[in-house]
Design an enzyme around this catalytic site. Structure first.
Site, short mmCIF file in Angstrom:
data_model
loop_
_atom_site.label_atom_id
_atom_site.label_comp_id
_atom_site.label_asym_id
_atom_site.label_seq_id
_atom_site.Cartn_x
_atom_site.Cartn_y
_atom_site.Cartn_z
CG ASP A 156 -2.48 0.52 1.11
OD1 ASP A 156 -2.11 1.50 0.90
OD2 ASP A 156 -3.17 -0.43 0.82
CG ASP A 165 -5.47 1.08 18.64
OD1 ASP A 165 -4.63 0.65 19.17
OD2 ASP A 165 -6.18 1.07 18.43
CG ASP A 185 18.34 -9.94 6.08
OD1 ASP A 185 18.75 -9.63 4.98
OD2 ASP A 185 17.04 -9.67 6.28
CG HIS A 217 -5.52 3.85 1.33
ND1 HIS A 217 -4.56 2.37 0.67
CD2 HIS A 217 -6.63 3.91 0.80
CE1 HIS A 217 -5.92 1.87 -0.04
NE2 HIS A 217 -7.29 2.95 0.00
CG ASN A 231 -4.43 -0.34 22.30
OD1 ASN A 231 -5.29 -0.65 22.96
ND2 ASN A 231 -3.13 -0.13 21.84
CB ALA A 325 -10.12 -7.16 -8.38
CB VAL A 353 -17.57 -14.83 -13.52
CG1 VAL A 353 -16.00 -15.54 -13.53
CG2 VAL A 353 -18.37 -16.01 -14.21
CG ASP A 356 -13.46 -14.57 -5.12
OD1 ASP A 356 -13.48 -15.46 -6.29
OD2 ASP A 356 -12.49 -14.67 -5.41
CB SER A 380 -9.62 0.31 -0.11
OG SER A 380 -9.65 0.91 -1.77
#
Length: 443
Positions: A156, A165, A185, A217, A231, A325, A353, A356, A380
Site C-alpha cells: 500500500d 495502535d 540477512d 491509506h 490496549n 482483481a 465470476v 468472490d 479498499s
C-alpha cells in the site's frame, strides 16, 4: 439484547487513490521508460546485450532489465528464441473520481470483548444478523484459539509504524540489525526492518526501506486487520495473533507499476507473509501476464493468499475487468463492499465470476498517521476486513493452504439473497462461521 445507536451520515468520498480509482485515459506513455519485464524459456539465461544496463531476478524465469533504449531492446529480445515474452512496466494513470455513498454508522453499545474506547464505532464487529461479521461474538465466546502468529503484508502507501495502535503489531525482520547500514540477512535489502519501499530506489535501482505513510491509506488498512486489541487505545483489529509487514508500493496518486508490485509480492512471500492485502487496482492490464504469474507463483511456492479489492466503479468486472482483481489465480480472493444496512455499497464493483466475497467497507473507522483515527469507505476497506478474518482463521488452523483457506471463507459466508447474482459466494464474510468451517476440516 444488544442495543445500537443508529444515525446516518451523508458524505462524499474523493476516490483519488487505490481501489477507489478508475483509469480514465489510456493515452500517453504510462510505463517506465527504463525498465522492461522479460520472461525466459526454462533453463535459459538472460541474453547478453549492450542495451542491458542491469538485470534483476523477480521470480522463476521472470526478470526486470534496466536499459537506456527500451524500444530497441524490445526488438532485440523479441527476436531471441530464449525469450518467452517481454512486457513494459505499465502503471495506472493519475486520475480522480468522485464517488458518493450514503453510509450508515451503527455504533454498538456492547463492546464487552474489548476495552479499546472507540471499538463501539466498529459496526462491522456486530453479529451476522445485524449485518456485521460476528467479531464481537467470537471474542465474547472465546471461540478463537490462535496457535500461530500470522504475518499479513500490506502492499500500500506505507504504514505509520509508530502509531499507538500499531507499533506493537508491526512485523520486524529478525535477520536485520537496526541502523547498521548492512544487509545482515543477505536478502538484497539494507536495514529492511519493517519492510521495503519499491517506489524509491537507490542509484543501482534497488528498492529502499522507508515505509512511512505520507497519505493515510496503508495505515488505515493496517488498523482494520490488526490494530492492537485491549490496549485501552483507539480501536481493535479483527485478528488477534498477527503482525503487519509494511511494503510501500502504491504512490499517493496511485500509479503503481507492475515491477514494483511483483517485487513487493516476492519480498512478502520470501519473508514469511501468508496473506497479502491489495487495496489498489487499475482498470486496464495492457495484456500483461507477469503480475498474474507472480500471484500464481507465490501461492504454489510459498502458500500465500492474496486478498484484493474489487474496485469502486459500480461496475460488473466480469464485463469490464479491473486488475489485479480480474486475474484468475486460485489463491486470489476478490472482495466487494457492503454497508451497515446489509446492502452492497453503491460504489462497489461486483461480478458473479470475478468477485468472490463481500465484506463491510462503508464508513469503516480505523487508524491513520500520527495517532489519529478516521472513517473511510471503499472496497479498499472491505479487502482488509477479509484479510483480518483470513488471518484469524489461519492462526487457528495454520495447516490450511491458501486455496483451502479461500474455500473456507467463501463457503462459510452469511448468505444475502441480493448478492446471489452479484458475487460468487453469494454472501458476506463471517468470522464465527469461518472458524467453525475450518475446524470441521480438522476432524
Amino acid at each position: 439484547m444488544k442495543q445500537f445507536l443508529y444515525f446516518a451520515i451523508a458524505f462524499a468520498v474523493v476516490c483519488s487513490t487505490f481501489a477507489d480509482e478508475v483509469l480514465t485515459s489510456q493515452s500517453g506513455n504510462n510505463y517506465s521508460a527504463d525498465r522492461l519485464i522479460v520472461k525466459l524459456q526454462p533453463q535459459q539465461t538472460m541474453p547478453q546485450s549492450k542495451l542491458i544496463k542491469r538485470a534483476q531476478h523477480l521470480f522463476a524465469q521472470t526478470y526486470v532489465v534496466y536499459t537506456n533504449n527500451l524500444h530497441e531492446l524490445e526488438k532485440v529480445l523479441q527476436k531471441n528464441d530464449s525469450v518467452v515474452y517481454t512486457e513494459r512496466d505499465f502503471h495506472s494513470e493519475r486520475v480522480t473520481e468522485l464517488a458518493r455513498d450514503v453510509a450508515t454508522v451503527r455504533a454498538s453499545e456492547d463492546a464487552a470483548p474489548f476495552n479499546d474506547p472507540r471499538v463501539g464505532s466498529l459496526w462491522s464487529f456486530a453479529d451476522a444478523g445485524d449485518n456485521g461479521i460476528s467479531v464481537n461474538k467470537v471474542y465474547q465466546e472465546k471461540s478463537t484459539k490462535p496457535q500461530k502468529e500470522i504475518i499479513v503484508a500490506v502492499v500500500d502507501t506505507g504504514v505509520d509504524v509508530n502509531h499507538e495502535d500499531l507499533s506493537n503489531v508491526m512485523w520486524k525482520n529478525p535477520g536485520e540489525i537496526v541502523g547498521n547500514g548492512i544487509d545482515d540477512d543477505n536478502n538484497g535489502y539494507i536495514d529492511d526492518i519493517y519492510g521495503i519501499n519499491t517506489l524509491v530506489r537507490d542509484k543501482d535501482g534497488k528498492a529502499t526501506v522507508d515505509i512511512s505513510d505520507t497519505h493515510s491509506h496503508g495505515t488505515h488498512v493496517s488498523g482494520t486487520i490488526a490494530a492492537q486489541q485491549n490496549n485501552g487505545k483507539g480501536v481493535a483489529g479483527i485478528a488477534s495473533k498477527v503482525k503487519i509487514m509494511a511494503i510501500r508500493t502504491v504512490p499517493n496518486f496511485s500509479d503503481e507499476k507492475d515491477v514494483d508490485v511483483i517485487e513487493a509480492f516476492m519480498y512478502a512471500a520470501k519473508n514469511g507473509a501468508k496473506i497479502i492485502n491489495c487495496s489498489f487496482g487499475k482498470s486496464h492490464n495492457e495484456g500483461g501476464n507477469s503480475v498474474a504469474e507472480a500471484i500464481d507463483f507465490i501461492g504454489k511456492e510459498y502458500g500465500v493468499l492474496v486478498v484484493a479489492a474489487a474496485g469502486n466503479s459500480s461496475q460488473n468486472i466480469d464485463i469490464r475487468p479491473t486488475y489485479p482483481a480480474s486475474f484468475t489465480s486460485e489463491n486470489l480472493l476478490v472482495v466487494a463492499s457492503t454497508t451497515s444496512w446489509g446492502t452492497m455499497s453503491s460504489f462497489s464493483n461486483y461480478g458473479k465470476v470475478g468477485v468472490d466475497i463481500a465484506a463491510p467497507g462503508s464508513s469503516i473507522l480505523s487508524t491513520v498517521p500520527r495517532n489519529r483515527y478516521s472513517s473511510k469507505s471503499g472496497t479498499s476497506m472491505a479487502s482488509p476486513t477479509v484479510a483480518g478474518v483470513a488471518a484469524e482463521v489461519l492462526a487457528n488452523n495454520p495447516n490450511l493452504d491458501p486455496v483451502t483457506l479461500k474455500s473456507v471463507l467463501m463457503t462459510s459466508v452469511t448468505k444475502v439473497s441480493a448478492f446471489s447474482s452479484k458475487i460468487a459466494s453469494g454472501g458476506r464474510i463471517d468470522l464465527k462461521k469461518a472458524l467453525v468451517e475450518a475446524k470441521s476440516l480438522n476432524k
